[in-house]
Design a protein around this motif. Structure first.
Motif, PDB file in Angstrom:
ATOM      1  N   VAL A  41     -18.355  -6.256  -6.910  1.00 51.27           N
ATOM      2  CA  VAL A  41     -17.114  -6.482  -6.167  1.00 51.27           C
ATOM      3  C   VAL A  41     -16.457  -5.151  -5.826  1.00 51.27           C
ATOM      4  N   LEU A  42     -16.428  -4.231  -6.796  1.00 52.18           N
ATOM      5  CA  LEU A  42     -15.849  -2.913  -6.529  1.00 52.18           C
ATOM      6  C   LEU A  42     -16.689  -2.146  -5.516  1.00 52.18           C
ATOM      7  N   SER A  43     -18.000  -2.347  -5.546  1.00 53.98           N
ATOM      8  CA  SER A  43     -18.861  -1.714  -4.554  1.00 53.98           C
ATOM      9  C   SER A  43     -18.518  -2.222  -3.157  1.00 53.98           C
ATOM     10  N   LYS A  44     -18.289  -3.534  -3.028  1.00 54.07           N
ATOM     11  CA  LYS A  44     -17.904  -4.094  -1.735  1.00 54.07           C
ATOM     12  C   LYS A  44     -16.581  -3.485  -1.264  1.00 54.07           C
ATOM     13  N   ALA A  45     -15.638  -3.299  -2.195  1.00 49.08           N
ATOM     14  CA  ALA A  45     -14.356  -2.694  -1.831  1.00 49.08           C
ATOM     15  C   ALA A  45     -14.539  -1.254  -1.368  1.00 49.08           C
ATOM     16  N   ARG A  46     -15.417  -0.507  -2.034  1.00 48.52           N
ATOM     17  CA  ARG A  46     -15.679   0.869  -1.606  1.00 48.52           C
ATOM     18  C   ARG A  46     -16.299   0.907  -0.211  1.00 48.52           C
ATOM     19  N   GLY A  47     -17.099  -0.107   0.108  1.00 41.60           N
ATOM     20  CA  GLY A  47     -17.689  -0.176   1.426  1.00 41.60           C
ATOM     21  C   GLY A  47     -16.649  -0.299   2.528  1.00 41.60           C
ATOM     22  N   PHE A  48     -15.502  -0.862   2.181  1.00 38.08           N
ATOM     23  CA  PHE A  48     -14.388  -0.977   3.137  1.00 38.08           C
ATOM     24  C   PHE A  48     -13.436   0.204   3.040  1.00 38.08           C
ATOM     25  N   GLY A  49     -13.763   1.193   2.186  1.00 38.29           N
ATOM     26  CA  GLY A  49     -12.898   2.352   2.045  1.00 38.29           C
ATOM     27  C   GLY A  49     -11.655   2.094   1.213  1.00 38.29           C
ATOM     28  N   LEU A  50     -11.679   1.044   0.373  1.00 40.21           N
ATOM     29  CA  LEU A  50     -10.503   0.671  -0.407  1.00 40.21           C
ATOM     30  C   LEU A  50     -10.445   1.377  -1.753  1.00 40.21           C
ATOM     31  N   LEU A  51     -11.555   1.938  -2.192  1.00 40.05           N
ATOM     32  CA  LEU A  51     -11.617   2.667  -3.459  1.00 40.05           C
ATOM     33  C   LEU A  51     -12.441   3.931  -3.247  1.00 40.05           C
ATOM     34  N   ALA A  52     -12.160   4.944  -4.073  1.00 41.31           N
ATOM     35  CA  ALA A  52     -12.942   6.177  -4.009  1.00 41.31           C
ATOM     36  C   ALA A  52     -14.283   5.955  -4.706  1.00 41.31           C
ATOM     37  N   LEU A  66       0.819  -1.206   0.000  1.00 41.70           N
ATOM     38  CA  LEU A  66       0.000   0.000   0.000  1.00 41.70           C
ATOM     39  C   LEU A  66       0.850   1.252   0.000  1.00 41.70           C
ATOM     40  N   ARG A  67       1.912   1.250   0.822  1.00 38.66           N
ATOM     41  CA  ARG A  67       2.774   2.431   0.874  1.00 38.66           C
ATOM     42  C   ARG A  67       3.392   2.712  -0.487  1.00 38.66           C
ATOM     43  N   ALA A  68       3.810   1.648  -1.176  1.00 40.81           N
ATOM     44  CA  ALA A  68       4.416   1.849  -2.495  1.00 40.81           C
ATOM     45  C   ALA A  68       3.414   2.432  -3.476  1.00 40.81           C
ATOM     46  N   VAL A  69       2.183   1.898  -3.455  1.00 38.25           N
ATOM     47  CA  VAL A  69       1.155   2.394  -4.375  1.00 38.25           C
ATOM     48  C   VAL A  69       0.780   3.823  -4.037  1.00 38.25           C
ATOM     49  N   LEU A  70       0.598   4.105  -2.756  1.00 42.77           N
ATOM     50  CA  LEU A  70       0.211   5.445  -2.357  1.00 42.77           C
ATOM     51  C   LEU A  70       1.293   6.458  -2.689  1.00 42.77           C
ATOM     52  N   LYS A  71       2.542   6.051  -2.556  1.00 41.38           N
ATOM     53  CA  LYS A  71       3.643   6.952  -2.902  1.00 41.38           C
ATOM     54  C   LYS A  71       3.619   7.286  -4.388  1.00 41.38           C
ATOM     55  N   TYR A  82      -6.541  -8.362  -3.913  1.00 42.85           N
ATOM     56  CA  TYR A  82      -7.151  -8.539  -5.231  1.00 42.85           C
ATOM     57  C   TYR A  82      -7.043  -7.262  -6.055  1.00 42.85           C
ATOM     58  N   LEU A  83      -7.329  -6.120  -5.450  1.00 43.80           N
ATOM     59  CA  LEU A  83      -7.275  -4.852  -6.173  1.00 43.80           C
ATOM     60  C   LEU A  83      -5.852  -4.513  -6.594  1.00 43.80           C
ATOM     61  N   LEU A  84      -4.890  -4.778  -5.729  1.00 42.44           N
ATOM     62  CA  LEU A  84      -3.506  -4.410  -6.030  1.00 42.44           C
ATOM     63  C   LEU A  84      -2.888  -5.300  -7.098  1.00 42.44           C
ATOM     64  N   GLN A  86      -7.836   3.339 -10.128  1.00 37.82           N
ATOM     65  CA  GLN A  86      -7.613   2.211  -9.227  1.00 37.82           C
ATOM     66  C   GLN A  86      -6.114   1.984  -9.056  1.00 37.82           C
ATOM     67  N   PRO A  87      -5.535   2.334  -7.922  1.00 35.40           N
ATOM     68  CA  PRO A  87      -4.101   2.066  -7.693  1.00 35.40           C
ATOM     69  C   PRO A  87      -3.809   0.577  -7.795  1.00 35.40           C
ATOM     70  N   ARG A  88      -2.735   0.236  -8.453  1.00 36.03           N
ATOM     71  CA  ARG A  88      -2.370  -1.165  -8.675  1.00 36.03           C
ATOM     72  C   ARG A  88      -0.868  -1.349  -8.506  1.00 36.03           C
ATOM     73  N   ILE A  89      -0.463  -2.572  -8.259  1.00 38.65           N
ATOM     74  CA  ILE A  89       0.942  -2.962  -8.325  1.00 38.65           C
ATOM     75  C   ILE A  89       1.088  -3.866  -9.540  1.00 38.65           C
ATOM     76  N   LEU A  90       1.726  -3.375 -10.589  1.00 37.19           N
ATOM     77  CA  LEU A  90       1.956  -4.190 -11.778  1.00 37.19           C
ATOM     78  C   LEU A  90       3.086  -5.166 -11.476  1.00 37.19           C
ATOM     79  N   TRP A  91       2.958  -6.390 -11.981  1.00 35.83           N
ATOM     80  CA  TRP A  91       3.910  -7.412 -11.563  1.00 35.83           C
ATOM     81  C   TRP A  91       4.320  -8.334 -12.703  1.00 35.83           C
ATOM     82  N   ASN A  92       5.527  -8.850 -12.575  1.00 33.72           N
ATOM     83  CA  ASN A  92       5.935 -10.057 -13.277  1.00 33.72           C
ATOM     84  C   ASN A  92       6.109 -11.126 -12.203  1.00 33.72           C
ATOM     85  N   ALA A  93       6.591 -12.305 -12.572  1.00 35.03           N
ATOM     86  CA  ALA A  93       6.658 -13.399 -11.602  1.00 35.03           C
ATOM     87  C   ALA A  93       7.556 -13.057 -10.418  1.00 35.03           C
TER      88      ALA A  93
END
Length: 403
Positions: free
Chosen positions: A392-403, A9-14, A166-168, A129-136
C-alpha cells in the motif's frame, strides 16, 4: 473534495517544514558550502546547517557506475572491502557538488542537495510519514470526503485522493460498493495486495462463534488493533458490512497515535517505558478444523529511534497474554504507564463512532487507528480482509505521496 484535502496537506506540510528547519529549501537556495575535515568524518556547512558525514559512509554510498547500479538502484560495491580507516586524499566543492578523491584514485561526487536530503540531521527532523493526528472533533471538522466506487475503480486521481486521506488520517472510505464479498475483494485489490492469514484471504464474519475469537460474537469489543500476536501485525484492515438487520453494532475508531502523543506530553517517562519494554500477545485456537497458536512480542508503542516518531501501537488488552518479559522491578511501573495510556485511549472526545452499512467499505491503518464495536442484537454480517502494508505504501509512493 480537493479544497478540503489541500487544507489538510498545507497544515501537514507547514508542520513538517517547521520540524525540518527548512533543511531542503535552504539547501537548494544557497549555493555556497564549506567543509571541515576531521579524523573519521567531515562536517559540511550548507544551507545554514552543519551536517556530519562519516568517511566510510561517503565511500559506501558512492553513486559512480562501478559502485552503484542506477538501473536497479542496487549497490555494486562490496561494503566489507572498504578500509575502515579510509580518508579522502582530496576534498573539494565544485559546481554544487562535494568531490572526494580516495586512495587509489577513485572519485566520488555528491550533489550538495542530495547530501542535505540524506543527512542524519535532516532525517532526524523530518517525519517519515506526515500525519494529521485527530480526535472526533478534529476529524469531523475536516469533512474528509469518501471515494466513490465507480470513479474509484477507473480513475487514478480518485485513488490518489483516497490514499492521501488514508495516509493523513489513518483510515478512509469508499462508498457505493456493491454489497458482496466479490466487490469488496475487487475494491481492495484496486488499492493493493491482500494478505492471506489464518482467517483466509477474504473472510465473512457473523456471530456464530465459528472461530476462537470474540469478533465472531454479538459482544461489544473494546478498542484494539488486530493481529498483535503476529510479529508483524497486519498493516491494513478492510471492513464491509454487507448485511445489517440488527440493533446496535456501531464501529468505534480511535487514533492511537493521537492518544499516545497526549501521553508523551503529560508523562514522557511512561511513554518511554511503553516504547522500551516488550510484552507478548497470543492467539490460541482449537475449534473444528482450525488449529492455530501464535505469539507475537513487542512494545506497546513503537517509535523510530532517530526521531522518536511513532509507527505502530500494539494495543489489544484481550489478546495480551502472560507478562513474563519484564523484570519484576518494572512491572508496577509498566502497569501504571499502561493505565495512563488506556485513560487517553478511552477519553470520550477521542472516540469516533461510525455506522457501517452495505456499500460503505472502510480501510483502516491497523498500526495506528484502533477499532472496536458496540454490542448488537440481530443479524450483522461483515466481510473483509487484511492488506500488506508495504505494498500500500509502495502504491502511495507511485503517486508521489511519500518519499
Amino acid at each position: 473534495m480537493f479544497s478540503t484535502l489541500n487544507r489538510g496537506l498545507r497544515a501537514v506540510l507547514k508542520q513538517t517544514q517547521a520540524l525540518a528547519g527548512n533543511w531542503i529549501q535552504n539547501s537548494q537556495t544557497r549555493a555556497c558550502a564549506t567543509f571541515q575535515l576531521h579524523k573519521d568524518h567531515l562536517v559540511l556547512n550548507y544551507g545554514g546547517a552543519g551536517m556530519h558525514f562519516n568517511y566510510v559512509w561517503l565511500r559506501d554510498h558512492c553513486r559512480s557506475e562501478s559502485s552503484y547500479n542506477s538501473k536497479t538502484n542496487q549497490r555494486n560495491l562490496d561494503t566489507a572491502t572498504i578500509d575502515l580507516q579510509i580518508r579522502p586524499e582530496k576534498t573539494s566543492v565544485e559546481d554544487g557538488h562535494l568531490v572526494l578523491t580516495w586512495p587509489g584514485g577513485h572519485v566520488t561526487k555528491y550533489s550538495l542537495s542530495w547530501l542535505a536530503e540524506n543527512s542524519y540531521e535532516a532525517r532526524k527532523q523530518n517525519p517519515v510519514q506526515p500525519r494529521i493526528l485527530w480526535n472526533a472533533d478534529i476529524y469531523n471538522k475536516a469533512n474528509v470526503p469518501a471515494a466513490k466506487w465507480d470513479k474509484f475503480m477507473s480513475c487514478d486521481e480518485e485513488l490518489k485522493t483516497f490514499l492521501q486521506n488514508y495516509l493523513l488520517y489513518g483510515f478512509a472510505f469508499v462508498e457505493g460498493v456493491p454489497a458482496t464479498l466479490e466487490a469488496t475483494e475487487a475494491v481492495t485489490q484496486r488499492v493493493s495486495l491482500i494478505r492471506e492469514t489464518t482467517y483466509g484471504k477474504m473472510w465473512s464474519l457473523i456471530a456464530d462463534f465459528s472461530r476462537g475469537d470474540t469478533a465472531y460474537s454479538t459482544l461489544a469489543l473494546d478498542r484494539h488493533i488486530d493481529t498483535t500476536y503476529f510479529y508483524e501485525p497486519c498493516g491494513i484492515q478492510v471492513f464491509h458490512c454487507i448485511q445489517h438487520n440488527a440493533t446496535g453494532g456501531r464501529t468505534l475508531l480511535v487514533d492511537g497515535f493521537y492518544a499516545a502523543e497526549q501521553l508523551r506530553q503529560k508523562s514522557p517517562e511512561n511513554f518511554e517505558l511503553l516504547s522500551r519494554l516488550s510484552i507478548p500477545h497470543e492467539y490460541a485456537e482449537n475449534t473444528g478444523t482450525h488449529r492455530n497458536h501464535m505469539i507475537g512480542i513487542g512494545p506497546l508503542l513503537n517509535v523510530y529511534p532517530w526521531n522518536n516518531e511513532m509507527y505502530l501501537i500494539r494495543y489489544n488488552n484481550s489478546d495480551r497474554t502472560v507478562i513474563n518479559t519484564i523484570p519484576h522491578d518494572l512491572v508496577q511501573k509498566w502497569y501504571t504507564a499502561h493505565r495512563e495510556l488506556t485513560t487517553e485511549l478511552r477519553r470520550p472526545e477521542n472516540e469516533l463512532w461510525v455506522k457501517l452499512t452495505p456499500g460503505k467499505v472502510i480501510f483502516i491503518d491497523n498500526w495506528r487507528v484502533m477499532h472496536g464495536r458496540e454490542s448488537f442484537t440481530g443479524v450483522r454480517q461483515l466481510c473483509g480482509c487484511y492488506m500488506t502494508r508495504d505494498d500500500v505504501l509502495s502504491k502511495a509512493r507511485g503517486f508521489g505521496l511519500l518519499a
